[in-house]
Design an enzyme around this catalytic site. Structure first.
Site, PDB file in Angstrom:
ATOM      1  N   ARG A   1     -37.839  -4.163  27.578  1.00  0.00           N
ATOM      2  CA  ARG A   1     -38.541  -5.412  27.890  1.00  0.00           C
ATOM      3  C   ARG A   1     -39.394  -5.295  29.143  1.00  0.00           C
ATOM      4  O   ARG A   1     -40.408  -5.990  29.286  1.00  0.00           O
ATOM      5  CB  ARG A   1     -37.529  -6.561  27.989  1.00  0.00           C
ATOM      6  CG  ARG A   1     -37.020  -6.994  26.631  1.00  0.00           C
ATOM      7  CD  ARG A   1     -35.854  -7.936  26.744  1.00  0.00           C
ATOM      8  NE  ARG A   1     -34.584  -7.260  26.609  1.00  0.00           N
ATOM      9  CZ  ARG A   1     -33.433  -7.705  27.099  1.00  0.00           C
ATOM     10  NH1 ARG A   1     -33.398  -8.822  27.775  1.00  0.00           N
ATOM     11  NH2 ARG A   1     -32.328  -7.024  26.906  1.00  0.00           N
TER      12      ARG A   1
ATOM     13  N   GLU B   1     -24.758  -5.276  32.130  1.00  0.00           N
ATOM     14  CA  GLU B   1     -23.847  -6.382  31.779  1.00  0.00           C
ATOM     15  C   GLU B   1     -23.081  -6.066  30.510  1.00  0.00           C
ATOM     16  O   GLU B   1     -21.926  -6.427  30.374  1.00  0.00           O
ATOM     17  CB  GLU B   1     -24.624  -7.706  31.622  1.00  0.00           C
ATOM     18  CG  GLU B   1     -23.686  -8.906  31.467  1.00  0.00           C
ATOM     19  CD  GLU B   1     -24.402 -10.226  31.196  1.00  0.00           C
ATOM     20  OE1 GLU B   1     -25.640 -10.231  31.052  1.00  0.00           O
ATOM     21  OE2 GLU B   1     -23.692 -11.240  31.130  1.00  0.00           O
TER      22      GLU B   1
HETATM   23  O1  LIG Z   1     -28.834  -6.115  35.520  1.00  0.00           O
HETATM   24  P1  LIG Z   1     -28.241  -5.401  34.351  1.00  0.00           P
HETATM   25  O2  LIG Z   1     -26.809  -5.789  34.096  1.00  0.00           O
HETATM   26  O3  LIG Z   1     -28.409  -3.926  34.478  1.00  0.00           O
HETATM   27  O4  LIG Z   1     -29.023  -5.876  33.055  1.00  0.00           O
HETATM   28  C1  LIG Z   1     -30.406  -6.065  33.013  1.00  0.00           C
HETATM   29  C2  LIG Z   1     -31.057  -5.164  32.014  1.00  0.00           C
HETATM   30  O5  LIG Z   1     -30.530  -5.411  30.684  1.00  0.00           O
HETATM   31  C3  LIG Z   1     -31.606  -5.574  29.789  1.00  0.00           C
HETATM   32  O6  LIG Z   1     -32.037  -4.358  29.236  1.00  0.00           O
HETATM   33  P2  LIG Z   1     -31.333  -3.582  28.025  1.00  0.00           P
HETATM   34  O7  LIG Z   1     -30.660  -2.351  28.589  1.00  0.00           O
HETATM   35  O8  LIG Z   1     -30.505  -4.533  27.219  1.00  0.00           O
HETATM   36  O9  LIG Z   1     -32.561  -3.001  27.216  1.00  0.00           O
HETATM   37  P3  LIG Z   1     -33.759  -3.584  26.337  1.00  0.00           P
HETATM   38  O10 LIG Z   1     -34.799  -4.059  27.310  1.00  0.00           O
HETATM   39  O11 LIG Z   1     -34.161  -2.364  25.607  1.00  0.00           O
HETATM   40  O12 LIG Z   1     -33.261  -4.700  25.447  1.00  0.00           O
HETATM   41  C4  LIG Z   1     -32.697  -6.179  30.635  1.00  0.00           C
HETATM   42  O13 LIG Z   1     -33.978  -6.023  30.057  1.00  0.00           O
HETATM   43  C5  LIG Z   1     -32.549  -5.425  31.929  1.00  0.00           C
HETATM   44  O14 LIG Z   1     -33.246  -4.179  31.929  1.00  0.00           O
HETATM   45  N1  LIG Z   2     -27.567 -12.106  29.595  1.00  0.00           N
HETATM   46  C1  LIG Z   2     -28.620 -11.308  29.385  1.00  0.00           C
HETATM   47  N2  LIG Z   2     -29.680 -11.745  28.673  1.00  0.00           N
HETATM   48  C2  LIG Z   2     -30.764 -10.937  28.469  1.00  0.00           C
HETATM   49  N3  LIG Z   2     -30.838  -9.694  28.939  1.00  0.00           N
HETATM   50  C3  LIG Z   2     -29.798  -9.230  29.642  1.00  0.00           C
HETATM   51  N4  LIG Z   2     -29.589  -8.036  30.237  1.00  0.00           N
HETATM   52  C4  LIG Z   2     -28.374  -8.063  30.803  1.00  0.00           C
HETATM   53  N5  LIG Z   2     -27.785  -9.248  30.628  1.00  0.00           N
HETATM   54  C5  LIG Z   2     -28.660  -9.996  29.892  1.00  0.00           C
END
Ligand SMILES: O=P(O)(O)OC[C@H]1O[C@H](OP(=O)(O)OP(=O)(O)O)[C@H](O)[C@@H]1O
Ligand SMILES: Nc1ncnc2[nH]cnc12
Length: 182
Positions: free
Chosen positions: A65, A102
């Site tokens: 994202r 998370e």
């Molecule tokens: O603060 P954190 O607990 O580390 O979580 C935040 C991260 O989680 C999500 O990415 P995700 O790894 O789900 O990847 P995506 O963007 O490919 O969906 C979001 O886009 C952040 O990069």
């Molecule tokens: N609650 C949440 N929603 C969307 N993206 C996330 N990445 C980590 N936690 C998330």
């Protein structure tokens, strides 16, 4: 539009999805925001203003994202874009960093040659949750020899404590969240 108006617009285009991708997680879905040109443009402009204010020379986007948000921000601010990818995707010589988020754990990589000692990097992502992903990216940027201009996110999930976790890694660089959700 006023800053409050922009925040209200952005917030209105984020959808809460309970128990995704696993039970207990309230997932913040930005796809309605991306599908709305006024909201996506307002978000891009706000993040590009942060890039200019922090004196960034490059934008790093965090897969996936962070790519969607970071690439138009780089173009709008007239800066280069550097992708930080999940491990195994980049073809050249990489630096890697493992981390927990998370909902799980992962490893990210960057092409070391894309960042130089003269670069001031703004990291862009959609969500700051536990801060694990952002912390790993900042560590990666410093290991690549570049400076961290700051971290800019659309939203910070305050109750997960990412800001406090990130403070040592940021080492005084600003963390700007357009929205802080309780
Ligand atoms: O603060 P954190 O607990 O580390 O979580 C935040 C991260 O989680 C999500 O990415 P995700 O790894 O789900 O990847 P995506 O963007 O490919 O969906 C979001 O886009 C952040 O990069
Ligand atoms: N609650 C949440 N929603 C969307 N993206 C996330 N990445 C980590 N936690 C998330």
């Amino acid at each position: 539009m006023t800053a409050t108006g922009i925040r209200e617009l952005l917030l209105s285009r984020i959808r809460d999805v309970a128990d995704h991708p696993e039970p207990g997680v309230m997932f913040k879905d930005i796809t309605p925001l991306l599908a709305d040109p006024a909201a996506f443009t307002a978000l891009t402009d706000a993040l590009a203003a942060t890039a200019e204010r922090t004196g960034a020379t490059k934008v790093v986007g965090l897969e996936a994202r962070g790519f969607i948000l970071g690439a138009p921000v780089a173009v709008r601010a007239g800066l280069g874009f550097v992708p930080v990818r999940k491990a195994g995707k980049l073809p050249g010589a990489t630096l890697g960093q493992a981390y927990d988020l998370e909902y799980g754990s992962a490893e990210i990589e960057v092409h070391a040659e894309d960042l130089t000692a003269d670069d001031r990097v703004l990291v862009v992502d959609d969500v700051l949750a536990t801060g694990g992903t952002a912390e790993a990216s900042v560590q990666l940027i410093r290991r690549a020899g570049a400076q961290v201009a700051g971290l800019a996110v659309l939203m910070e999930l305050g109750f997960l404590g990412g800001r406090a976790r990130l403070a040592p890694a940021l080492d005084g660089a600003p963390l700007e969240a357009l929205l802080t959700l309780p």
